[in-house]
Enzyme design. Structure first.
Site, PDB file in Angstrom:
ATOM      1  N   CYS A 101       0.842  -1.197   0.000  1.00 35.70           N
ATOM      2  CA  CYS A 101       0.000   0.000   0.000  1.00 35.70           C
ATOM      3  C   CYS A 101       0.880   1.252   0.000  1.00 35.70           C
ATOM      4  CB  CYS A 101      -0.955  -0.054   1.185  1.00 35.70           C
ATOM      5  SG  CYS A 101      -2.385   1.020   0.995  1.00 35.70           S
ATOM      6  N   HIS A 235      -3.402  -5.798   0.802  1.00 42.52           N
ATOM      7  CA  HIS A 235      -2.787  -6.030   2.112  1.00 42.52           C
ATOM      8  C   HIS A 235      -2.755  -7.505   2.503  1.00 42.52           C
ATOM      9  CE1 HIS A 235      -2.593  -1.831   3.624  1.00 42.52           C
ATOM     10  NE2 HIS A 235      -3.608  -1.631   2.799  1.00 42.52           N
ATOM     11  N   GLU A 237      -1.078  -8.733   4.860  1.00 40.89           N
ATOM     12  CA  GLU A 237      -0.935  -8.848   6.323  1.00 40.89           C
ATOM     13  C   GLU A 237      -2.283  -8.755   7.029  1.00 40.89           C
ATOM     14  OE1 GLU A 237      -0.499  -6.185   4.602  1.00 40.89           O
ATOM     15  OE2 GLU A 237      -1.107  -4.412   5.757  1.00 40.89           O
TER      16      GLU A 237
END
Lengths: 271, 770
Positions: A101, A235, A237
């Site tokens: 990002c 993302h 994560e």
């Protein structure tokens, strides 16, 4: 087994560092959240850190310095002015660098991506521009892994497989200078630098909302020619476990989230 | 009226004025309060006058301003405290860890969770972007100053109808402008500080024209050993002001919030709206949590309403001490501020730390690394007095006992139950298909995706049940959102809003109960169990007996039900004077309910899962249509407001929780706005599949909004065990399947294609907002 040390780099406005650190911790690495000023030596002496002592560099998402100029521009400028040599050495040593990002935006601003002709371009070669919708878009996105070759990030994600990593950004549309767009895209493809492309549930390269930003060629994530620097808008994560997938109550239960394999690959490449 | 003869400028090289209260007439006292923007009544002015007569001196402007802040409705709850004490404060089940700036409850053996909701209504009505953003900033600090890491934001918002064509109250802004500005303010602030905005609501009613309500909630997680009091540790502590600089923004915010809005509010009070800076806040959060977890500080408190004047006094008093502050050490945004302005400014992104001397240097170093200002501005002294100096001159010395002993009023109140006095008029309904589609497109019911996709609701990577549930990019509404605050534990928190202003408008007591019932149903529906509440009470002018009556009744309803369930309300906020020239807002007691989810991997969502599964209705349906969406849509009037049986709610919660824990429920949705038909329609939308439901009752059964009800989807193989587990009434509704919602009642039927429902439900808000 080797202790893999991960530098999760942050400044004010970086805000995905906790889950980024958690991602590496959950695959057995040792992450440390490090403020840029700790690498630059602008801090109490016991907090000083050396980039070279880490095995992986992670640039998490957020709004570094508010993104008030251009997303990632200020963080990149601060890194470049004080750490350029260290970063170039880190990349040329083949150590993995991941930007997610805002971290992707920073890698582009730094010239570490796409870096068509080497390690680091003098000026940014691409831009991550305002989404076509004109809005911040927080939504699930499906990505197909398309690299032909093997690299530090791809060992756990076979070519052609589709993963769900959610997106959350206002500026994620990858663009090249208009006059050179076709040529640069060709080179990107020739260099095998396109790792993730947005697809719909049928696996087709679809428009909005599956491609949330209108990105060139549906590109969601690219790596450098050597394959050890990866930048992506979505993302991984955020999906370390199945229960943070948006539709997990509709599917048969399994423990791992789609994001885990990316971090497992990166850490595995060091061991 | 000239007041010059009462003002005595002190012979010092800065602005300092003494006010000759002793010689002032009643009219002059009133005028002083008005001219200085104090919002104090004549009686309050007289009390201050007498206090200083006894001290044989005149108050300075710094002192008078400070007392006005401390005695404002916003800070001392003078009109509502008596009511809150009677109904809400005492509920305690032994799991409350703190009732500080935020409440803190037990999460597990090692952690607590912090919760609070408050309003930022008046600032947002004047300047929606900045008002909403600083609302988020303020509530985040309330959680932060407990030592807690903020993990979720919650934003219920109330506006006038976006398509309103009539004349707005003088000086007020169009609903569309307000919606856009408020949503953008929350988006830009919340997304930047990296706290997910996971839940909220968007409500539209004519009563909010000119006085929108912006309620902002925050939940945090804190290791119990890191839980801090909002107090100094003791004599000798240093007071460290950190974060943003102090300026003229946000002066008189609390006194402005404690009066009705008027056509002049914009011009007079624009300066009362603070300016937010999320990129100062984000590192401020890190730095505060870091020095706290390292054990370097004794106490922490945020600077909100009343600024320094409130924080210093309250921290010192809570620690049983006094304080001395060198006010001119406060870092300023601009030069030329008078001492009183520095003392009461509500500039944002500021926190006060109390620390022992030996830790100060390390704290300042850590803040410097984050590039966040931190400055020692004073120290804690024995006694009960706060003293301020400016360039060595004492400008303020007030006894904390007097400063914080704000008045408390038991104002006259008049109780009206409008549902009993208005004759019920049932509206004439079009065919049922049209009713379903109209209701799905009602902005109060329609998809809020336009809003929540602009909020980062997944940052921190712990959002398990999101605002939308179901097929990717086609989800229906979720009941509660569920977050997993700690990455290595599967224990979670369910967050849900309960509020129904229309019920409250007709019967505030039942409406207050319904808000608690709704929050509980939502939490139960995802597989959690209610654990605590925090509330934001938005009402009109308490000096009007009818308005105060609404407050009293709503609070009584909430309190009676919460007490029966033995669930505490460890924090909350009251916002009064929500009135314009058009009148008061509907009584709006917003409840944020928190539930514990023992294992988030067992959560249930609202989307239908599989063709052939059975649909059951849990709970009893009565013809309770007062305030319902269908009455509002088609011009119905009056009517019975849905009541709550506390025993029934408790039994239903327990039965439902048990069958959910056993994994017998495939999907579950609470029945609320729009009634049963809309609940099932929303489940169809999330699952992208149809359903057929049938009853022998008449059509009103499909649209009644009786409380304590859920629709559940059960696999045929689990039906028996489900029925055996339910002691409360359940009734079979029908089956999952097809591409439409088929509804049959004793007096008609309808077939509503899924596609039409999606167009109506998804299209409404984007169409309105353009």
């Amino acid at each position: 087994m080797k202790d893999v040390k991960v530098c999760v780099l942050r400044i004010e406005g970086t805000n995905c560092e906790d889950e980024a650190a958690q991602a590496f911790a959950s695959v057995g690495a040792t992450p440390e959240k490090v403020h840029l000023k700790q690498l630059l030596g602008q801090c109490p002496s016991d907090l000083k850190r050396d980039l070279g002592s880490y095995d992986i560099l992670m640039l998490p998402g957020g709004f570094s310095a508010g993104d008030y100029v251009r997303a990632g521009a200020i963080f990149a400028a601060r890194m470049k002015s004080g750490l350029k040599k260290d970063i170039v050495r880190f990349v040329e040593d083949g150590k993995p660098v991941l930007g997610v990002c805002n971290g992707f935006q920073i890698l582009v601003e730094l010239g570490l991506l796409p870096a068509l002709d080497g390690t680091m371009s003098e000026a940014p070669e691409a831009a991550l521009y305002t989404n076509d919708s004109g809005r911040f878009e927080c939504r699930p996105t499906l990505l197909r892994q398309e690299r032909k070759g093997r690299g530090v990030f791809t060992s756990g994600i076979p070519r052609g497989s589709v993963v769900m990593y959610p997106s959350a950004h206002a500026e994620g549309k990858l663009m090249f200078p208009r006059s050179e767009e076709g040529k640069m895209l060709d080179r990107l493809l020739e260099n095998d630098q396109v790792m993730f492309r947005y697809v719909d549930p049928e696996g087709d390269y679809a428009g909005y909302p599956w491609c949330p930003n209108g990105s060139l060629h549906n590109i969601a994530g690219i790596c450098n020619p050597a394959g050890n620097v990866l930048g992506m808008m979505p993302h991984p994560e955020r999906v370390l476990k199945r229960e943070t997938h948006p539709d997990w109550t509709r599917a048969k239960w399994k423990e791992d989230g789609d994001g885990l394999s990316l971090f497992r690959s990166a850490v595995g490449s060091i061991r | 009226m000239s007041l010059d003869h009462l003002l005595f400028k002190r012979d010092v090289p800065f602005h300092l004025v003494e006010i000759g209260l002793a010689a002032a007439t009643d009219d002059e006292l009133r005028e002083l309060s008005k001219e200085m923007g104090l919002s104090l009544s004549l009686d309050e002015m007289k009390r201050i006058r007498d206090h200083f007569i006894a001290l044989e001196r005149r108050p300075t402007d710094v002192e008078l301003e400070s007392i006005a802040q401390a005695w404002s409705e916003h800070c001392c709850y003078k009109s509502s405290k008596v009511i809150l004490r009677e109904h809400i404060f005492g509920i305690d089940n032994g799991k409350v860890l703190s009732r500080g700036d935020a409440g803190v409850m037990e999460f597990d053996d090692e952690y607590g969770y912090a919760l609070r909701i408050e309003s930022h209504n008046h600032p947002s009505a004047i300047e929606p972007y900045g008002g909403a953003a600083t609302g988020i900033g303020g509530i985040v600090r309330d959680v932060l100053c407990m030592g807690a890491q903020p993990v979720a934001l919650i934003d219920p918002l109330f506006f006038g109808p976006v398509d309103f064509k009539g004349e707005l109250p003088a000086g007020s802004k169009t609903p569309k402008y307000l919606v856009s500005g408020v949503v953008a303010g929350i988006r830009d602030y919340g997304n930047r500080i990296g706290i997910p905005t996971v839940c909220g609501g968007l409500y539209f009613d004519g009563s909010y024209l000119g006085n929108c309500l912006v309620n902002v909630g925050c939940v945090g997680i804190v290791k119990r050993k890191d839980l801090r009091d909002n107090a100094v540790g003791g004599v000798g502590d240093h007071l460290i002001l950190c974060g943003g600089r102090t300026g003229r923004d946000g002066i008189h915010g609390v006194t402005f919030a404690s009066a009705e809005l008027s056509s002049k509010s914009e011009d007079e009070s624009r300066g009362a709206v603070q300016l937010g800076d999320p990129i100062t806040k984000e590192p401020l959060i890190h730095a505060c949590l870091e020095v706290n977890s390292l054990g370097l500080i004794n106490g922490m408190k945020d600077l909100g309403g009343g600024g320094l004047s409130c924080v210093v006094g309250e921290m010192a008093l809570s620690g049983g001490c006094g304080a001395e502050v060198d006010l001119d050490k406060v870092p300023l945004k601009e030069s030329g501020l008078a001492p009183w302005e520095v003392w009461v400014s509500e500039s944002q992104e500021r926190m006060m730390l109390a620390a022992s001397e030996e830790n100060v240097e390390r704290i300042l170093d850590l803040f410097a690394m984050w590039d966040v200002d931190a400055t020692v501005i004073g120290k804690v002294v024995p006694g009960k007095c706060v003293t301020l100096k400016w360039q060595g001159v004492q400008v303020f010395q007030v006894d904390l006992g007097f400063l914080t002993a704000g008045p408390e009023y038991c104002r006259p109140c008049k109780i009206e139950v409008r549902s009993k006095t208005i004759r019920e008029v049932k509206p004439k309904l079009p065919d049922m298909k049209t009713v379903v589609l109209d209701l799905l497109a009602d902005p109060n019911i329609a998809s809020k995706e336009w809003v929540f996709r602009m909020y980062d609701h997944e940052v921190r990577g712990g959002t398990v049940v999101k605002p939308a549930s179901g097929v990717l990019n086609r989800g229906g509404p979720s009941d509660a959102t569920v977050i997993k605050p700690l990455p290595d534990r599967e224990r979670g928190l369910a967050l849900a809003i309960g509020v129904n202003p229309w019920f409250c408008g007709l019967d505030a007591y039942r409406g207050g109960m319904a808000s608690i019932d709704e929050a509980c149903r939502n939490i139960i529906a995802v597989g959690g169990y209610p654990d605590s509440f925090t509330d934001c009470l938005n009402f009109g002018n308490p000096e009007k007996p009818e308005r105060l009556g609404e407050l009293k009744q709503a609070v009584a309803g909430m309190g009676d039900l919460a007490r029966f369930l033995n669930l505490p309300v460890p924090s909350g906020n009251v916002s009064l004077y929500n009135e314009t020239s058009r009148g008061s807002v509907l009584p709006t007691p917003t409840v944020l309910g928190l539930g514990i989810v023992e294992d988030v991997r067992k959560c249930v969502t609202t989307d239908l899962k599989k063709e052939g599964n059975l649909l059951y209705l849990v709970g009893e349906t009565a013809e309770e249509l007062g305030g319902s969406a269908v009455y509002r849509q088609y011009g119905g009037q009056g009517g019975e407001v849905p009541g709550v049986s506390p025993e029934g709610l408790k039994r239903s919660m327990d039965d439902m929780h048990a069958v959910m824990k056993k994994g017998l429920v495939a999907s579950c949705h609470d029945v609320s706005d729009g009634g049963l038909a809309i609940a099932v329609a929303e489940m169809c939308l999330g699952g992208d599949i149809g359903a057929s439901i049938e009853t022998e009752q008449d059509k009103w059964f499909m649209f009644s909004e009786s409380n304590t009800r859920w629709v559940v989807e059960i696999e045929p193989s689990k039906e028996r065990e489900f029925l055996e587990g339910m002691g409360v009434p359940v009734v079979i509704l029908g089956k999952v399947g097809g591409r439409s919602l088929e509804i049959g009642t004793g007096d008609g039927k309808a077939s509503v294609p899924l596609k039409d429902m999606r167009d109506a439900w998804s299209g409404a808000l984007p169409k309105l907002m353009g």
